[in-house]
Design an enzyme around this catalytic site. Structure first.
Site, PDB file in Angstrom:
ATOM      1  N   ARG A 111      71.059  34.999  55.795  1.00  8.11           N
ATOM      2  CA  ARG A 111      69.602  34.477  56.597  1.00  8.11           C
ATOM      3  C   ARG A 111      67.816  35.462  55.897  1.00  8.11           C
ATOM      4  O   ARG A 111      68.697  36.842  55.699  1.00  8.11           O
ATOM      5  CB  ARG A 111      70.160  35.418  57.933  1.00  8.11           C
ATOM      6  CG  ARG A 111      68.930  34.691  59.943  1.00  8.11           C
ATOM      7  CD  ARG A 111      69.104  35.384  60.506  1.00  8.11           C
ATOM      8  NE  ARG A 111      69.206  36.892  60.869  1.00  8.11           N
ATOM      9  CZ  ARG A 111      69.089  37.554  61.194  1.00  8.11           C
ATOM     10  NH1 ARG A 111      69.314  37.197  62.815  1.00  8.11           N
ATOM     11  NH2 ARG A 111      69.600  39.432  61.019  1.00  8.11           N
ATOM     12  N   ASP A 122      64.363  34.734  76.490  1.00  8.04           N
ATOM     13  CA  ASP A 122      64.776  35.922  75.479  1.00  8.04           C
ATOM     14  C   ASP A 122      64.503  35.455  74.216  1.00  8.04           C
ATOM     15  O   ASP A 122      63.784  34.963  73.470  1.00  8.04           O
ATOM     16  CB  ASP A 122      66.051  36.640  75.301  1.00  8.04           C
ATOM     17  CG  ASP A 122      66.788  37.730  74.159  1.00  8.04           C
ATOM     18  OD1 ASP A 122      65.381  37.810  73.841  1.00  8.04           O
ATOM     19  OD2 ASP A 122      67.830  38.232  74.283  1.00  8.04           O
ATOM     20  N   PHE A 124      73.069  35.329  71.771  1.00  6.47           N
ATOM     21  CA  PHE A 124      73.257  36.639  70.849  1.00  6.47           C
ATOM     22  C   PHE A 124      74.327  37.116  72.058  1.00  6.47           C
ATOM     23  O   PHE A 124      73.882  37.355  73.075  1.00  6.47           O
ATOM     24  CB  PHE A 124      71.767  37.488  70.400  1.00  6.47           C
ATOM     25  CG  PHE A 124      71.982  38.739  69.852  1.00  6.47           C
ATOM     26  CD1 PHE A 124      72.222  38.737  68.375  1.00  6.47           C
ATOM     27  CD2 PHE A 124      71.544  39.681  70.438  1.00  6.47           C
ATOM     28  CE1 PHE A 124      71.826  40.289  67.654  1.00  6.47           C
ATOM     29  CE2 PHE A 124      72.169  41.082  69.499  1.00  6.47           C
ATOM     30  CZ  PHE A 124      72.288  40.875  68.271  1.00  6.47           C
ATOM     31  N   TYR A 131      61.584  45.962  68.110  1.00  2.26           N
ATOM     32  CA  TYR A 131      61.609  46.345  66.896  1.00  2.26           C
ATOM     33  C   TYR A 131      61.434  45.270  65.368  1.00  2.26           C
ATOM     34  O   TYR A 131      61.566  46.049  64.262  1.00  2.26           O
ATOM     35  CB  TYR A 131      62.674  47.856  66.861  1.00  2.26           C
ATOM     36  CG  TYR A 131      63.821  47.011  67.193  1.00  2.26           C
ATOM     37  CD1 TYR A 131      65.217  46.040  66.535  1.00  2.26           C
ATOM     38  CD2 TYR A 131      64.016  46.963  68.364  1.00  2.26           C
ATOM     39  CE1 TYR A 131      65.899  45.808  66.658  1.00  2.26           C
ATOM     40  CE2 TYR A 131      65.801  46.846  68.975  1.00  2.26           C
ATOM     41  CZ  TYR A 131      66.900  45.451  68.121  1.00  2.26           C
ATOM     42  OH  TYR A 131      67.923  45.343  68.269  1.00  2.26           O
ATOM     43  N   LYS A 132      61.751  44.357  65.719  1.00  2.00           N
ATOM     44  CA  LYS A 132      61.718  42.958  64.238  1.00  2.00           C
ATOM     45  C   LYS A 132      60.301  43.035  64.491  1.00  2.00           C
ATOM     46  O   LYS A 132      59.193  44.084  63.387  1.00  2.00           O
ATOM     47  CB  LYS A 132      62.159  41.745  65.424  1.00  2.00           C
ATOM     48  CG  LYS A 132      64.212  42.005  65.981  1.00  2.00           C
ATOM     49  CD  LYS A 132      63.967  41.236  66.592  1.00  2.00           C
ATOM     50  CE  LYS A 132      65.845  41.924  67.240  1.00  2.00           C
ATOM     51  NZ  LYS A 132      66.502  42.152  66.210  1.00  2.00           N
TER      52      LYS A 132
END
Length: 396
Positions: free
Chosen positions: A362, A194, A124, A217-218
């Site tokens: 996705r 991560d 990422f 927040y996911k």
């Protein structure tokens, strides 16, 4: 493909089915993007009112002594079971990017000769960008980013820390955490994970890992821009120090000393005053997991994946996510030459997924609130939409 009747039968037997009612979900929407932003838990609404009206409105500054000041450690302790950590090894603070910077700089400063961060090319972007910035803060620091298949050869006696994202943000491919941790530590380096696309989605056991960061927040449903968390194994807590020596990380923040003394344990990784409105929202999201068996979450994730993978096969899409549940996270990615148009058309039809450049469509498979019937219907709409795109291209 799974039939509507079969999907309804799966929902009837789903041990997680009652959790759906704990979320605010708009009518007519099939939300397959919880891997980017989790939906709003209903409990967050009531907790938010209490935070604003009573804790802030009535108690005012007294609330710092009535739970606010302890919230980073308290919420961290609630996250700890989700990642296989001890309660005193996790703290909530800042963002993933900021927490990653702290840990990487601390790791580079820890060893007198090791100055290399090894990571995966295509990780990422914020991880790669932060790694560059962290390396620039330490004399001799450098980043060595290589393809996944070259990682093993890249780790040597100059490696201070290896940074890997447990579940890849595009493909959902998952690293074997235990095997890679052992490999990195055998080379004398620190292992940092991560967990942004893992925590709350798949079973995680940090085991012998040294360091980790994760997102709020996911899958933890903490709200847009929710605070993140970081993990430091107990054996390292007295040896590593944050380069961001803010007053909340001080051994005596209200002693108002000129010189900095790092706090004990995980407290030293705090920086500034916690954003309590955001902390409250995250705590409400994390509290949803208190009575959840992550084995049930993993099993349902696998069923939802198989349903959408079958739809992708029927549509002729290339699935770039591993089919083996042990080798993936809780989203599925398809390659399509017009992936952006595919996602846009699906959103117009009420199926919200997302696009990742250059050609990835996705779809998040979040077991806490998604039903099998929804995913079955989403699969049908994917098949129809891919066919429509093909007809449009042929007409041209």
């Amino acid at each position: 493909m799974t039939t509507p009747a079969e999907a309804r039968a799966l929902d009837a037997d789903d041990p997680l089915r009652a959790l759906r009612d704990r979320f605010m979900l708009p009518e007519g929407i099939i939300y397959l993007d919880g891997n980017s932003l989790g939906p709003l838990p209903r409990a967050t609404m009531a907790a938010g009112r209490d935070m604003i009206e009573r804790q802030w409105g009535e108690r005012l500054i007294r609330s710092w002594d009535e739970g606010w000041m302890d919230s980073p450690a308290r919420i961290g302790a609630k996250i700890a079971p989700l990642i296989g950590a001890a309660p005193d090894e996790v703290i909530v603070a800042d963002s993933v990017s900021v927490n990653l910077f702290k840990l990487l700089v601390a790791a580079l400063r820890h060893h007198p000769t090791r100055r290399t961060i090894v990571t995966e090319a295509g990780n990422f972007p914020t991880d790669l960008h932060i790694a560059e910035g962290a390396a620039a803060c330490v004399p001799g620091g450098r980043v060595h980013a290589v393809a996944r298949e070259a990682l093993d050869d890249a780790i040597d006696d100059r490696t201070a820390i290896v940074l890997l994202t447990h579940v890849h943000y595009k493909t959902a491919e998952r690293f074997d955490m235990a095997a890679w941790t052992a490999r990195v530590q055998a080379a004398g380096a620190l292992m940092c994970w991560d967990l942004s696309h893992s925590t709350g989605a798949v079973q995680v056991d940090l085991g012998a890992a040294d360091l980790a960061v994760g997102c709020g927040y996911k899958f933890l449903n903490g709200g847009p821009g929710a605070p993140a968390f970081l993990f430091v194994a107990g054996r390292h807590q007295a040896k590593l120090t944050s380069p961001l020596s803010g007053w909340m990380g001080h051994a005596a923040p209200f002693g108002f000393e000129d010189a900095y003394r790092p706090g004990a344990g995980m407290e030293r990784w705090r920086v500034g005053t916690p954003a309590m409105l955001a902390m409250q929202a995250l705590e409400s999201g994390v509290d949803l997991f208190a009575d959840i068996d992550m084995a049930d979450v993993a099993a349902k994730s696998a069923r939802l994946f198989d349903m959408l993978a079958a739809a992708g096969d029927r549509a002729g899409l290339e699935c770039v996510t591993p089919r083996d549940p042990a080798r993936r996270g809780s989203h599925i990615a398809f390659r399509h030459p017009h992936a952006r148009a595919l996602i846009d058309r699906l959103i117009a039809r009420g199926v919200i997924g997302d696009f990742r450049t250059p050609d990835i469509a996705r779809f998040g498979l979040t077991p806490l609130f998604l039903s099998h019937a929804e995913v079955q219907r989403a699969g049908e709409l994917i098949v129809e939409t891919v066919a429509e795109l093909a007809e449009t291209a042929h007409a041209r």
